[in-house]
Design a protein around this motif. Structure first.
Motif, PDB file in Angstrom:
ATOM      1  N   GLU A  62       0.846  -1.214   0.000  1.00  0.00           N
ATOM      2  CA  GLU A  62       0.000   0.000   0.000  1.00  0.00           C
ATOM      3  C   GLU A  62       0.874   1.253   0.000  1.00  0.00           C
ATOM      4  O   GLU A  62       0.622   2.204  -0.741  1.00  0.00           O
ATOM      5  CB  GLU A  62      -0.867   0.033   1.267  1.00  0.00           C
ATOM      6  CG  GLU A  62      -2.247  -0.471   1.054  1.00  0.00           C
ATOM      7  CD  GLU A  62      -3.137  -0.383   2.294  1.00  0.00           C
ATOM      8  OE1 GLU A  62      -2.690   0.120   3.354  1.00  0.00           O
ATOM      9  OE2 GLU A  62      -4.283  -0.818   2.180  1.00  0.00           O
ATOM     10  N   HIS A  77      -0.510   7.829   6.911  1.00  0.00           N
ATOM     11  CA  HIS A  77      -0.945   6.450   6.726  1.00  0.00           C
ATOM     12  C   HIS A  77       0.155   5.479   7.169  1.00  0.00           C
ATOM     13  O   HIS A  77      -0.095   4.500   7.862  1.00  0.00           O
ATOM     14  CB  HIS A  77      -1.291   6.228   5.248  1.00  0.00           C
ATOM     15  CG  HIS A  77      -2.150   5.022   4.992  1.00  0.00           C
ATOM     16  ND1 HIS A  77      -3.219   5.036   4.127  1.00  0.00           N
ATOM     17  CD2 HIS A  77      -2.089   3.754   5.485  1.00  0.00           C
ATOM     18  CE1 HIS A  77      -3.772   3.820   4.118  1.00  0.00           C
ATOM     19  NE2 HIS A  77      -3.101   3.034   4.920  1.00  0.00           N
ATOM     20  N   HIS A  81       0.205   2.487  10.021  1.00  0.00           N
ATOM     21  CA  HIS A  81       0.650   1.106   9.792  1.00  0.00           C
ATOM     22  C   HIS A  81       1.681   0.699  10.845  1.00  0.00           C
ATOM     23  O   HIS A  81       1.617  -0.403  11.390  1.00  0.00           O
ATOM     24  CB  HIS A  81       1.292   0.968   8.391  1.00  0.00           C
ATOM     25  CG  HIS A  81       0.290   0.891   7.276  1.00  0.00           C
ATOM     26  ND1 HIS A  81       0.646   1.006   5.958  1.00  0.00           N
ATOM     27  CD2 HIS A  81      -1.049   0.707   7.295  1.00  0.00           C
ATOM     28  CE1 HIS A  81      -0.440   0.874   5.203  1.00  0.00           C
ATOM     29  NE2 HIS A  81      -1.480   0.709   5.983  1.00  0.00           N
ATOM     30  N   HIS A 117      -9.434   0.202  10.069  1.00  0.00           N
ATOM     31  CA  HIS A 117      -8.364   0.835   9.293  1.00  0.00           C
ATOM     32  C   HIS A 117      -8.753   0.907   7.810  1.00  0.00           C
ATOM     33  O   HIS A 117      -8.596   1.936   7.165  1.00  0.00           O
ATOM     34  CB  HIS A 117      -7.063   0.051   9.465  1.00  0.00           C
ATOM     35  CG  HIS A 117      -5.927   0.579   8.642  1.00  0.00           C
ATOM     36  ND1 HIS A 117      -5.124   1.624   9.058  1.00  0.00           N
ATOM     37  CD2 HIS A 117      -5.474   0.238   7.405  1.00  0.00           C
ATOM     38  CE1 HIS A 117      -4.234   1.884   8.115  1.00  0.00           C
ATOM     39  NE2 HIS A 117      -4.415   1.047   7.104  1.00  0.00           N
ATOM     40  N   ASP A 122      -7.726   3.379   4.733  1.00  0.00           N
ATOM     41  CA  ASP A 122      -7.390   2.895   3.386  1.00  0.00           C
ATOM     42  C   ASP A 122      -8.268   3.567   2.328  1.00  0.00           C
ATOM     43  O   ASP A 122      -7.796   3.917   1.244  1.00  0.00           O
ATOM     44  CB  ASP A 122      -7.547   1.371   3.299  1.00  0.00           C
ATOM     45  CG  ASP A 122      -6.402   0.623   3.958  1.00  0.00           C
ATOM     46  OD1 ASP A 122      -5.421   1.292   4.356  1.00  0.00           O
ATOM     47  OD2 ASP A 122      -6.481  -0.603   4.079  1.00  0.00           O
TER      48      ASP A 122
END
Ligand SMILES: [Fe+2]
Ligand SMILES: [Fe+2]
Length: 135
Positions: A62, A77, A81, A117, A122
């Protein structure tokens, strides 16, 4: 314990990421089934390692997509993670050293954490990636 299924409501509209999210959910389900079948510690720990490995791989693919398209929310982001992975690793560590952590609640928490998430964070990259030809 009921099994969890992947469905269209969870789609982020990017095929490769939807596929990976499905695999993540499958890996969680496999662990849940192993628990139900009463599999031993070694098998459980092997499956948990696989899940962690796949999570790492998914997060990095990602991040790669966001980096390659210059997505402005990448750093935020990525930090999320890191936070999630650290939490999972810490739980796996506690489990491994028998510090009284229960696997069932851990799996439920992971499942809910992943879904949250996907749905809240996402999804933010979807329009950006789609506008740049990634579907
Ligand atoms: Fe994801
Ligand atoms: Fe993500």
């Amino acid at each position: 314990m009921t099994l969890l299924t992947w469905n269209h409501a969870c789609s982020v509209s990017i095929r490769a990421m939807d596929d990976q999210h499905g695999i993540l959910m499958d890996a969680i389900n496999e662990l849940r089934q192993a628990l139900i079948r009463g599999c031993g510690r070694e098998k459980i720990s092997e499956l948990l390692d696989q899940l962690i490995e796949f999570t790492r791989m998914h997060f990095s693919s990602e991040e790669q997509l966001m980096a390659q398209t210059g997505f402005p929310g990448l750093e935020e982001h990525r930090a999320e993670h890191h936070r999630m992975l650290a939490e999972i690793l810490q739980a796996a560590h506690r489990l491994q050293y028998g510090e009284g952590l229960q696997l069932r609640p851990l799996l439920c928490g992971m499942h809910d954490g992943f879904l949250e998430h996907i749905e809240s964070i996402d999804r933010q990259y979807s329009p950006w990636l789609r506008e740049r030809g990634i579907r």
